[in-house]
Design a protein around this motif. Sequence first.
Motif, PDB file in Angstrom:
ATOM      1  N   GLU A 190       0.840  -1.193   0.000  1.00  0.00           N
ATOM      2  CA  GLU A 190       0.000   0.000   0.000  1.00  0.00           C
ATOM      3  C   GLU A 190       0.874   1.241   0.000  1.00  0.00           C
ATOM      4  N   ASP A 191       0.329   2.325  -0.534  1.00  0.00           N
ATOM      5  CA  ASP A 191       1.078   3.573  -0.539  1.00  0.00           C
ATOM      6  C   ASP A 191       0.879   4.291   0.792  1.00  0.00           C
ATOM      7  N   GLU A 192       1.736   5.265   1.049  1.00  0.00           N
ATOM      8  CA  GLU A 192       1.744   5.978   2.325  1.00  0.00           C
ATOM      9  C   GLU A 192       0.404   6.645   2.628  1.00  0.00           C
ATOM     10  N   GLY A 193      -0.272   7.155   1.593  1.00  0.00           N
ATOM     11  CA  GLY A 193      -1.556   7.818   1.793  1.00  0.00           C
ATOM     12  C   GLY A 193      -2.746   6.881   1.766  1.00  0.00           C
ATOM     13  N   LYS A 194      -2.478   5.582   1.649  1.00  0.00           N
ATOM     14  CA  LYS A 194      -3.517   4.544   1.594  1.00  0.00           C
ATOM     15  C   LYS A 194      -4.537   4.817   0.483  1.00  0.00           C
ATOM     16  N   ASN A 195      -4.028   5.317  -0.640  1.00  0.00           N
ATOM     17  CA  ASN A 195      -4.893   5.465  -1.809  1.00  0.00           C
ATOM     18  C   ASN A 195      -5.167   4.112  -2.455  1.00  0.00           C
ATOM     19  N   TYR A 196      -4.147   3.251  -2.423  1.00  0.00           N
ATOM     20  CA  TYR A 196      -4.267   1.911  -3.000  1.00  0.00           C
ATOM     21  C   TYR A 196      -3.620   0.901  -2.063  1.00  0.00           C
ATOM     22  N   SER A 197      -4.338  -0.176  -1.779  1.00  0.00           N
ATOM     23  CA  SER A 197      -3.827  -1.208  -0.891  1.00  0.00           C
ATOM     24  C   SER A 197      -4.275  -2.577  -1.383  1.00  0.00           C
ATOM     25  N   TRP A 198      -3.304  -3.435  -1.693  1.00  0.00           N
ATOM     26  CA  TRP A 198      -3.591  -4.804  -2.117  1.00  0.00           C
ATOM     27  C   TRP A 198      -3.236  -5.774  -0.992  1.00  0.00           C
ATOM     28  N   VAL A 199      -4.127  -6.716  -0.716  1.00  0.00           N
ATOM     29  CA  VAL A 199      -3.859  -7.745   0.283  1.00  0.00           C
ATOM     30  C   VAL A 199      -4.225  -9.102  -0.312  1.00  0.00           C
ATOM     31  N   LEU A 200      -3.299 -10.046  -0.249  1.00  0.00           N
ATOM     32  CA  LEU A 200      -3.542 -11.380  -0.772  1.00  0.00           C
ATOM     33  C   LEU A 200      -4.612 -12.081   0.066  1.00  0.00           C
ATOM     34  N   GLN A 201      -5.632 -12.616  -0.612  1.00  0.00           N
ATOM     35  CA  GLN A 201      -6.738 -13.278   0.077  1.00  0.00           C
ATOM     36  C   GLN A 201      -6.742 -14.789  -0.104  1.00  0.00           C
ATOM     37  N   GLY A 202      -6.030 -15.275  -1.096  1.00  0.00           N
ATOM     38  CA  GLY A 202      -6.020 -16.717  -1.333  1.00  0.00           C
ATOM     39  C   GLY A 202      -5.417 -17.026  -2.685  1.00  0.00           C
ATOM     40  N   ASN A 203      -5.276 -18.301  -2.964  1.00  0.00           N
ATOM     41  CA  ASN A 203      -4.739 -18.713  -4.257  1.00  0.00           C
ATOM     42  C   ASN A 203      -5.196 -20.128  -4.586  1.00  0.00           C
TER      43      ASN A 203
END
Length: 309
Positions: A190-203
């Motif tokens: 995620e970027d410092e300003g939390k404009n974009y945040s990706w979190v792995l949920q599964g595979n």
Amino acid sequence: MKKLFSIFFIALFAFASAQDKDSKETANRFFYELTFKPKKDSAKLEKVMSVLDIVKDRSIYRDYTVIAQDSILKIQLEMMQKSGVFKDLSKSIRMPKFSEKIVKTYPDMKIQYIERIASGFSPLAIGYNETIKFDWKISNEKEKIGAYNAQKATVEFGGKKWTAWFSSDLPFQDGPYKFSGLPGLIVKIEDEGKNYSWVLQGNKKIPNWEELSYMEKVSNMSLKVTDMPREKFEKTFNDFKKDPFATARPMMTQEIMSKTIPGMDGTIGDMMKKQEKMYKDFFNANDNPIEPPYEKLKVGKVEKVGKAD
């Protein structure tokens, strides 16, 4: 009339991605929940599922929305084909939040960024190529992210400071969007300003994986990508966003515009207006891009993004 049916059917899926040659491979599919701020001046956040499909020689990152609806759309299309009656599928499907497809080739990690526009009544895939040298700063800090033991790393990219967590339990030097180059798959970034945040949920593994979805195949969207310098790409894509039917409109006579298609509410002209609004609503929904336009990119710790090979 059959041709017109095809025209508007294709328009419904103009945001989907395609490739020129089908391939049947086994893919490792990683599901990332993307939380993002679509408007710069708003605190409102939205979420969408995105996927990173990793095969032998490349990875493909894209919005999962259209792919997830593939089986439902297949049933609806088959019913339309049997009945011979057009159905406005926009009433029963969810549109993706993001239209781009990002392909990284292994092992050089060259990036191809792809969008789809209209050329007359035909879809056209355009893209640009680049190689990004991420100057990751890996720290000793570790944390459990979901089921994975992860380690922290930071980088500057696209005018933003990013914090990533990668796991060597997943032996892929890759991640969502354009990110790559860490000794393990990125499980959160995620970027410092939390404009974009990706979190792995599964595979999961996808046997007999094909890059083309069923809907892309029947829509005849298997086109080669027209590569161009990033500056030209952005101008071409921005022109399309301003007037999605600019290249098709001259071909539409008043007689054609006044015709109707069985199963469709209103005339073909009405349908075009609806499609145009759909495009513009889609593009206007997000004014907070992950990275700035080409001309505003800065040279920092990351090689200047947009420099084509």
